[in-house]
Scaffold this active site. Structure first.
Site, short mmCIF file in Angstrom:
data_model
loop_
_atom_site.label_atom_id
_atom_site.label_comp_id
_atom_site.label_asym_id
_atom_site.label_seq_id
_atom_site.Cartn_x
_atom_site.Cartn_y
_atom_site.Cartn_z
N LYS A 1 0.82 -1.21 0.00
CA LYS A 1 0.00 0.00 0.00
C LYS A 1 0.86 1.26 0.00
O LYS A 1 0.47 2.30 -0.52
CB LYS A 1 -0.89 -0.03 1.24
CG LYS A 1 -2.01 0.98 1.26
CD LYS A 1 -2.96 0.67 2.40
CE LYS A 1 -4.03 1.70 2.57
NZ LYS A 1 -4.94 1.34 3.69
N GLU B 1 -11.01 5.88 5.02
CA GLU B 1 -11.06 4.95 6.15
C GLU B 1 -11.75 5.55 7.38
O GLU B 1 -12.61 4.89 7.98
CB GLU B 1 -9.65 4.45 6.48
CG GLU B 1 -9.16 3.44 5.44
CD GLU B 1 -7.65 3.25 5.41
OE1 GLU B 1 -6.96 3.72 6.33
OE2 GLU B 1 -7.16 2.63 4.45
N ASP C 1 -6.56 5.91 14.41
CA ASP C 1 -6.29 4.64 13.72
C ASP C 1 -4.82 4.26 13.85
O ASP C 1 -3.96 4.81 13.17
CB ASP C 1 -6.70 4.78 12.24
CG ASP C 1 -6.47 3.50 11.43
OD1 ASP C 1 -5.82 2.57 11.94
OD2 ASP C 1 -6.94 3.45 10.28
P1 ADP Z 1 -3.39 -1.99 9.01
O1 ADP Z 1 -4.48 -1.01 9.07
O2 ADP Z 1 -2.02 -1.39 8.99
O3 ADP Z 1 -3.56 -3.01 7.92
P2 ADP Z 1 -4.38 -3.42 11.37
O4 ADP Z 1 -5.42 -2.48 11.76
O5 ADP Z 1 -4.80 -4.75 10.89
O6 ADP Z 1 -3.32 -2.80 10.38
O7 ADP Z 1 -3.42 -3.59 12.66
C1 ADP Z 1 -2.39 -4.49 12.68
C2 ADP Z 1 -1.61 -4.29 13.95
O8 ADP Z 1 -2.48 -4.51 15.07
C3 ADP Z 1 -0.46 -5.27 14.09
O9 ADP Z 1 0.69 -4.58 14.52
C4 ADP Z 1 -0.95 -6.20 15.17
O10 ADP Z 1 0.14 -6.76 15.93
C5 ADP Z 1 -1.79 -5.30 16.02
N1 ADP Z 1 -2.76 -6.03 16.85
C6 ADP Z 1 -3.71 -6.88 16.44
N2 ADP Z 1 -4.36 -7.43 17.48
C7 ADP Z 1 -3.80 -6.90 18.60
C8 ADP Z 1 -4.00 -7.08 20.00
N3 ADP Z 1 -4.92 -7.93 20.47
N4 ADP Z 1 -3.24 -6.37 20.86
C9 ADP Z 1 -2.28 -5.54 20.38
N5 ADP Z 1 -2.03 -5.33 19.10
C10 ADP Z 1 -2.77 -6.00 18.19
MG MG Z 2 -6.18 -0.08 8.66
#
Ligand code: ADP
Ligand code: MG
Length: 660
Positions: free
Chosen positions: A84, A187, A217
């Protein structure tokens, strides 16, 4: 010919919502039962945005998701993550990111950034659009498997700061994946939509026609803070306006940083024990294990106060096995994470300052205070906002309890799905929540439900009730929030549960626990429990009418299992129909030729069985659900058995026909 009006009851074309994230991507749909993420039984709802290419450069195999993520360290040059960051950008634009991307980025046509993959027989150059298209295609396939129908249209989300080229690149990726991207949505806007914020206004209730929302976010590698102004739709079905007042962030800040800090800690300690080379990079498999452990531990510490790490570093030179074991507490993790969260909070200050200017104020310290006060709601988005430290800091900063009822890593996809259903006309006004549709209450000892807010109460609604303990010395109390009209909890729907812990031991009935229910104008329910004497407090948030709680996710999983069964039955019926039609044709042809050679009784029986099967086939072709596969199988079997004599005659005759 004149066009005819759409048939009433014609199903609306499906428009799914897709969050095409830097780290993870998801696909969701919003239908009568509300928005939900589409999953395949046994698989996680998130698809890691990782794509690996393998094999010949001319026609490589493409692996998307968990497997690609798990082996990214092993195949650094052929696994594309965070694509991305390259979407719609020139090589020069992306130069700041290159140091962090393990694969090779080169310059393509019109100075665009491309990825060069070393594959068998040479390099293959792929565009970020193609890589994103592979992720979108995987999501499309997943949606089709979950829904059992073809999916052609999607709403796709992008960060608020994406420029035209980046948005266009996202559309193109959709086209390459066979998806018509009917709308690109910001978003933060999607996140607000998921909560139903700003969708419509009801003049009779004092819902604000305009509200200001902050969307915080924190994802895997990026942080965005956006301040939106929402103008509610004047009436259901009309347009609501979402204006981004300010958007700031840090494209190099996210959960990955915390993982890396944990890896650095583990590495340091392993080096102290001389289990790792003092300066050299650890071997790829050790690095992969460390990173995986770091992320797992971090996730567990979002729920637990303590987590254990155990890494087998393999045998050393003295052949002694080396197992690194360590336990980490939440406060240790908080200390490690604090500098990163500080950076995010500084961005929030900037965003408020910018929004103050947009809100028509001049900016400056006092205006920031005013801007902060103007914020009506804070929405948490991104997996990293599951961390309790993040939630605490955000609540402190904005002086508001943030919205957390929806899964932060699903919220954007859910909002995109809501937008999709609004565009397809499937969800016209269905998100209206003027009254509480079902009573809300707390489970009491013995399994009954004490209702605090009765159905059809207008929103916002608030109610409190006092409870106590039922056992002497009880130090923790479970609060289960139920929705429904029945008297017993087992007959209602569990929306969520939480515990109020740390009560000093007292005789049963002495603690005074005040439970408060609060449904705000957007339908978000907050339940808080406070022990009066000690001030101990615990709370939970849920969206009772259209949100997803853990339990709902479980229910959906069960439903999708049911789907899987349906799909299997359908598959079996389809196969039976194909085979039965072949049999019927064969028997019909032979009967016409050799029927006269059969005994009348046998022939009548064959015709009866053939008709029976034909009726089933025709019925199945109209609606596969109308036939029982077992019954059809028996009918086909009976016909096959009854046609043995006809087969014999036919073989004999055809042999005879070949005789000279
Ligand atoms: P993006 O928008 O960048 O695609 P996400 O919103 O999917 O990312 O977030 C991914 C991040 O969230 C990763 O760093 C992951 O380790 C973290 N994450 C997911 N679940 C948890 C949790 N239960 N506690 C802490 N961090 C989390
Ligand atoms: Mg995201």
């Amino acid at each position: 010919m004149t066009p005819s009006p759409a048939q009433p009851g014609t199903p609306h074309e499906i428009i799914v919502g897709i969050d095409l994230g830097t780290t993870n991507s998801l696909v969701a749909i919003a239908d009568e039962s509300g928005p939900r993420v589409l999953t395949i039984p046994g698989e996680r709802p998130l698809v890691p945005s990782a794509v690996r290419y393998e094999g010949p450069a001319g026609s490589p195999r493409v692996i998307v998701g968990d497997d690609a993520k798990a082996r990214a360290v092993q195949f650094p040059l052929t696994t594309i993550t965070s694509v991305k960051r390259l979407m719609g950008r020139s090589l020069a634009d992306a130069s700041g990111d290159l140091a962090y991307l393990p694969y090779t980025v080169v310059e393509g046509e019109h100075r665009t950034a491309r990825v060069a993959l070393p594959l068998d027989g040479g390099d293959r150059i792929v565009s970020p659009q193609e890589v994103s298209a592979s992720i979108l295609a995987a999501l499309k396939a997943r949606a089709e498997r979950a829904l059992g129908v073809e999916v052609r249209k999607a709403v796709v989300t992008v960060p608020a700061y994406f420029d035209d080229a980046q948005r266009q690149a996202t559309r193109d990726a959709g086209r390459l994946a066979g998806l018509d991207v009917v709308r690109i949505v910001n978003e933060p806007t999607a996140a607000a939509l998921a909560y139903g914020i700003g969708l419509d206004r009801d003049a009779n209730r004092n819902r604000k026609p305009e509200s200001v929302v902050a969307v915080f976010d924190l994802g895997g590698g990026t942080f965005d803070i956006s301040i939106l102004r929402l103008t509610a739709a004047p009436s259901p079905g009309e347009t609501a306006f979402f204006q981004v007042l300010s958007t700031t962030g840090d494209t190099r800040l996210g959960g990955d940083d915390i993982d890396h800090a944990l890896v650095a800690l583990f590495t340091r300690e392993l080096r102290e024990r001389a289990w790792l080379h003092p300066t050299a990079e650890p071997a790829p498999d050790v690095r992969r294990a460390l990173k995986q452990f770091a992320e797992e531990v971090k996730h567990r510490l979002s729920d637990a106060d303590q987590a254990k790490v155990r890494i087998d570093v393999g045998a050393g030179g003295d052949a002694a096995s080396r197992v690194y074991e360590r336990s980490i507490t939440r406060s240790e993790l908080d200390a490690i994470s604090a500098p990163f969260i500080d950076r995010a909070m500084r961005c929030c200050e900037r965003a408020l300052g910018d929004a103050a200017r947009e809100l028509g104020q001049s900016g400056g310290a006092t205006d920031d205070v005013a801007a902060r006060a103007a914020i009506d709601a804070v929405v948490l988005v991104g997996g990293s906002t599951r961390m309790p430290l993040v939630r605490r800091r955000v609540a402190e900063f904005f002086g508001l309890e943030p919205y957390t009822a929806l899964d932060p890593d699903q919220v954007v996809a859910l909002g995109a799905a809501v937008q999709g259903s609004l565009l397809s006309g499937a969800a016209r006004g269905s998100l209206l929540l003027d009254v509480v549709p079902l009573s809300l209450g707390i489970e009491t000892v013995g399994g009954a439900v004490a209702k605090l807010i009765l159905r059809n109460s207008p929103v916002p609604a608030r109610a409190t009730e006092m409870f106590s303990t039922s056992v002497d010395g009880q130090t923790s109390i479970r609060l289960a929030v139920h929705q429904g009209e029945r008297e017993m909890a087992a007959d209602c729907r569990l929306l969520g549960e939480f515990h109020l812990r740390g009560l000093p031991p007292m005789p049963a009935g002495i603690p005074q626990i005040e439970v408060e229910f609060l449904v705000d104008a957007n339908g978000v329910l907050r339940v808080g429990a406070t022990e009066r004497r000690t001030g101990k407090r615990a709370s939970i948030q849920v969206v009772p009418n259209h949100g997803l709680t853990r339990d709902e996710v479980d229910r959906m999983e069960r439903e999708s299992f049911a789907h899987a069964r349906d799909d299997m039955v359908r598959h079996r019926v389809t196969d039976l129909v194909v085979n039965a039609k072949m049999d019927l044709k064969w028997i019909g042809d032979r009967l016409a030729k050799h029927g006269a050679a059969l005994e009348t009784g046998q022939r009548a029986e064959l015709e009866r069985l053939a008709t029976e099967l034909r009726v089933m086939v025709e019925s199945a072709e109209r609606d596969w659900k109308s036939v029982q596969p077992d019954a059809m199988h028996r009918a086909k079997d009976a016909l096959d058995r009854a046609s043995v004599r006809l087969q014999e005659i036919s073989i004999t005759e055809s042999l005879r026909g070949q005789e000279p």
